[in-house]
Design a protein around this motif. Structure first.
Motif, PDB file in Angstrom:
ATOM      1  N   LEU A  54       0.830  -1.205   0.000  1.00 47.90           N
ATOM      2  CA  LEU A  54       0.000   0.000   0.000  1.00 47.90           C
ATOM      3  C   LEU A  54       0.860   1.249   0.000  1.00 47.90           C
ATOM      4  CD1 LEU A  54      -2.834   1.265   0.175  1.00 47.90           C
ATOM      5  CD2 LEU A  54      -2.620   1.160   2.674  1.00 47.90           C
ATOM      6  N   LYS A  55       1.903   1.264   0.808  1.00 53.60           N
ATOM      7  CA  LYS A  55       2.787   2.430   0.877  1.00 53.60           C
ATOM      8  C   LYS A  55       3.563   2.620  -0.426  1.00 53.60           C
ATOM      9  CE  LYS A  55       3.391   2.663   5.911  1.00 53.60           C
ATOM     10  NZ  LYS A  55       3.230   4.120   6.062  1.00 53.60           N
ATOM     11  N   GLN A  56       3.783   1.512  -1.139  1.00 54.35           N
ATOM     12  CA  GLN A  56       4.468   1.592  -2.433  1.00 54.35           C
ATOM     13  C   GLN A  56       3.503   1.874  -3.589  1.00 54.35           C
ATOM     14  OE1 GLN A  56       6.456  -2.219  -2.595  1.00 54.35           O
ATOM     15  NE2 GLN A  56       8.254  -1.476  -1.454  1.00 54.35           N
ATOM     16  N   LYS A  57       2.224   2.101  -3.240  1.00 53.08           N
ATOM     17  CA  LYS A  57       1.178   2.436  -4.208  1.00 53.08           C
ATOM     18  C   LYS A  57       0.958   1.333  -5.241  1.00 53.08           C
ATOM     19  CE  LYS A  57       1.926   7.406  -3.662  1.00 53.08           C
ATOM     20  NZ  LYS A  57       2.177   8.712  -4.332  1.00 53.08           N
ATOM     21  N   ARG A  58       1.092   0.083  -4.767  1.00 55.85           N
ATOM     22  CA  ARG A  58       0.805  -1.053  -5.644  1.00 55.85           C
ATOM     23  C   ARG A  58      -0.678  -1.396  -5.648  1.00 55.85           C
ATOM     24  NH1 ARG A  58       5.210  -4.992  -3.191  1.00 55.85           N
ATOM     25  NH2 ARG A  58       4.252  -6.528  -4.582  1.00 55.85           N
ATOM     26  N   GLY A  59      -1.447  -0.644  -4.906  1.00 58.44           N
ATOM     27  CA  GLY A  59      -2.898  -0.766  -4.874  1.00 58.44           C
ATOM     28  C   GLY A  59      -3.472   0.513  -4.295  1.00 58.44           C
ATOM     29  N   VAL A  60      -4.725   0.810  -4.619  1.00 56.15           N
ATOM     30  CA  VAL A  60      -5.322   2.058  -4.133  1.00 56.15           C
ATOM     31  C   VAL A  60      -5.838   1.923  -2.707  1.00 56.15           C
ATOM     32  CG1 VAL A  60      -5.953   2.803  -6.440  1.00 56.15           C
ATOM     33  CG2 VAL A  60      -7.603   1.482  -5.085  1.00 56.15           C
ATOM     34  N   ALA A  61      -6.001   0.675  -2.227  1.00 51.33           N
ATOM     35  CA  ALA A  61      -6.534   0.447  -0.886  1.00 51.33           C
ATOM     36  C   ALA A  61      -6.132  -0.939  -0.403  1.00 51.33           C
ATOM     37  CB  ALA A  61      -8.057   0.577  -0.890  1.00 51.33           C
ATOM     38  N   PHE A  62      -6.137  -1.107   0.897  1.00 51.86           N
ATOM     39  CA  PHE A  62      -5.934  -2.415   1.535  1.00 51.86           C
ATOM     40  C   PHE A  62      -7.244  -2.761   2.224  1.00 51.86           C
ATOM     41  CE2 PHE A  62      -3.716  -4.573   5.426  1.00 51.86           C
ATOM     42  CZ  PHE A  62      -4.113  -5.821   4.981  1.00 51.86           C
ATOM     43  N   ALA A  63      -7.925  -3.801   1.758  1.00 51.10           N
ATOM     44  CA  ALA A  63      -9.197  -4.240   2.331  1.00 51.10           C
ATOM     45  C   ALA A  63      -8.941  -5.327   3.371  1.00 51.10           C
ATOM     46  CB  ALA A  63     -10.118  -4.761   1.232  1.00 51.10           C
ATOM     47  N   GLN A  64      -9.422  -5.102   4.598  1.00 48.70           N
ATOM     48  CA  GLN A  64      -9.193  -6.072   5.679  1.00 48.70           C
ATOM     49  C   GLN A  64     -10.141  -5.747   6.836  1.00 48.70           C
ATOM     50  OE1 GLN A  64      -8.734  -8.864   6.649  1.00 48.70           O
ATOM     51  NE2 GLN A  64      -6.538  -9.314   6.616  1.00 48.70           N
ATOM     52  N   ASP A  65     -10.084  -6.575   7.880  1.00 46.69           N
ATOM     53  CA  ASP A  65     -10.927  -6.358   9.054  1.00 46.69           C
ATOM     54  C   ASP A  65     -10.681  -4.980   9.648  1.00 46.69           C
ATOM     55  OD1 ASP A  65     -11.995  -8.888   8.839  1.00 46.69           O
ATOM     56  OD2 ASP A  65     -10.566  -9.785  10.225  1.00 46.69           O
ATOM     57  N   ASP A  66     -11.768  -4.306  10.043  1.00 42.55           N
ATOM     58  CA  ASP A  66     -11.640  -2.954  10.585  1.00 42.55           C
ATOM     59  C   ASP A  66     -10.799  -2.910  11.852  1.00 42.55           C
ATOM     60  OD1 ASP A  66     -13.493  -4.248  12.211  1.00 42.55           O
ATOM     61  OD2 ASP A  66     -15.122  -2.813  11.848  1.00 42.55           O
ATOM     62  N   THR A  67     -10.806  -3.985  12.618  1.00 34.92           N
ATOM     63  CA  THR A  67     -10.035  -4.024  13.854  1.00 34.92           C
ATOM     64  C   THR A  67      -8.546  -3.844  13.595  1.00 34.92           C
ATOM     65  OG1 THR A  67     -10.124  -6.434  13.660  1.00 34.92           O
ATOM     66  CG2 THR A  67     -11.650  -5.415  15.197  1.00 34.92           C
ATOM     67  N   LEU A  68      -8.046  -4.522  12.577  1.00 32.24           N
ATOM     68  CA  LEU A  68      -6.637  -4.394  12.211  1.00 32.24           C
ATOM     69  C   LEU A  68      -6.359  -3.032  11.580  1.00 32.24           C
ATOM     70  CD1 LEU A  68      -3.766  -5.585  11.808  1.00 32.24           C
ATOM     71  CD2 LEU A  68      -4.570  -6.442   9.601  1.00 32.24           C
ATOM     72  N   LEU A  69      -7.239  -2.587  10.690  1.00 28.43           N
ATOM     73  CA  LEU A  69      -6.995  -1.346   9.958  1.00 28.43           C
ATOM     74  C   LEU A  69      -6.979  -0.127  10.876  1.00 28.43           C
ATOM     75  CD1 LEU A  69      -9.032  -1.846   6.666  1.00 28.43           C
ATOM     76  CD2 LEU A  69      -6.693  -2.550   7.230  1.00 28.43           C
ATOM     77  N   LEU A  70      -7.839  -0.114  11.888  1.00 25.66           N
ATOM     78  CA  LEU A  70      -7.822   0.999  12.836  1.00 25.66           C
ATOM     79  C   LEU A  70      -6.490   1.056  13.574  1.00 25.66           C
ATOM     80  CD1 LEU A  70     -11.445   0.784  14.252  1.00 25.66           C
ATOM     81  CD2 LEU A  70     -10.479   2.691  12.959  1.00 25.66           C
ATOM     82  N   ASP A  71      -5.948  -0.104  13.897  1.00 27.43           N
ATOM     83  CA  ASP A  71      -4.644  -0.161  14.564  1.00 27.43           C
ATOM     84  C   ASP A  71      -3.547   0.346  13.635  1.00 27.43           C
ATOM     85  OD1 ASP A  71      -2.958  -0.940  16.792  1.00 27.43           O
ATOM     86  OD2 ASP A  71      -2.270  -2.588  15.534  1.00 27.43           O
TER      87      ASP A  71
END
Length: 309
Positions: free
Chosen positions: A206-223
């Motif tokens: 994601l940081k290397q802009k190899r995708g526009v978003a990372f889809a995953q559980d909200d619990t992990l993404l908030l962290d």
């Protein structure tokens, strides 16, 4: 050391690579399987209302498949030990079963291999941020739920992406075998998924802009968003479904014991007590207060498909 929203994730991810996801913690010594800061205590076994299966009892320890790259639920800490909310639950189950919280082997699993590890008997039990789906329930049996989450999107702070309908034709980063990947396959068919097996790989992509978003559980993404000021979480929660532990299909005795152990933890408010110790930010705690079973308040699985668009 407890995971705390706001600690830089880079150090934890480096340690995951160092530990290796094929490794396991050997419960033969107190420190080898120990979760740093675990509060499970030694003592006599606990009657949870169902007997521990003889096959597990004869080994003298539980073998549990856990996440090792998913803070604050299951990860490798700075002292190279398994740590996190799910790890503390595993130690408590070992204490119930054997009177020793370290009577435990913790084996790192991923979304792609956790079910095969269970069915091939490499582990006794899956406890690895696994959302319930009717499809998974055809292969394994789920315990009663012990946490809840839904799928959201992690994007750069300056991203114009705010919802799933903006993903058509774009590259989206996902984890192989995860609920997010399954939901996107069914509901955003024009999205081009870039699959990884580890959170650290997905975050780097994601940081290397190899995708526009990372889809995953909200619990992990908030962290992750709390630990990376250049990222934010967007989108409504999709595929909302509680997490359950997985046992081999038809193993009624093991399922009864696991459910008895979870019921005992709920009655003693173990889940909420441990979650507050794992996630120390009071405002974040309140966001997740409804996501854990408590005395008089339980989680239930949906009756229909969890992958509705």
């Amino acid at each position: 050391m407890r995971s705390k929203f706001g600690i830089v994730i880079g150090a934890a991810m480096v340690l995951v690579f160092a530990a290796g996801c094929s490794s396991s913690s050997d419960g033969s010594s107190p420190s080898a399987a120990g979760s740093s800061g675990s509060t499970a205590t030694s003592g006599g076994t606990v009657d949870v209302g169902a007997p521990l299966p003889d096959e597990v009892k004869s080994k003298g320890k539980l073998t549990v498949g856990v996440k090792c790259d998913y803070p604050p639920f299951g990860y490798i800490d700075e002292s190279s030990k398994n740590a996190g909310f799910e790890i503390d639950i595993a130690h408590q189950m070992a204490a119930y079963a054997f009177g020793d919280p370290n009577a435990l082997t913790l084996t790192c699993v991923t979304g792609a291999n956790r079910v095969s590890f269970l069915t091939s008997k490499r582990i006794d039990l899956i406890e690895a941020t696994m959302n319930y789906t009717p499809e998974r329930a055809q292969t394994i049996d789920f315990s009663t739920p012990y946490f809840d989450s839904g799928v959201k999107l992690l994007v750069p702070k300056n991203s114009p992406i705010t919802s799933y309908d903006q993903l058509a034709g774009k590259s989206v980063i996902t984890i192989s075998g995860a609920t997010a990947s399954l939901w996107l396959t069914q509901c955003v068919k024009d999205a081009k998924q870039t699959l990884f097996t580890e959170t650290s790989q997905a975050l780097t992509a994601l940081k290397q802009k190899r995708g526009v978003a990372f889809a995953q559980d909200d619990t992990l993404l908030l962290d992750l968003a709390a630990k990376n000021s250049d990222l934010k979480v967007v989108g409504d929660a999709k595929a909302d479904s509680p997490w359950g532990m997985g046992v081999r299909k038809g193993d009624a005795q093991m399922l009864a014991w696991v459910n008895g152990a979870l019921a005992h933890m709920q009655q003693t408010d173990f889940f909420w007590t441990e979650f507050q110790k794992t996630v120390t930010d009071a405002s974040v705690q309140q966001q997740f207060a409804k996501y854990v079973p408590r005395p008089g308040s339980k989680l239930t699985y949906p009756s229909g498909s969890t992958l509705q668009c």
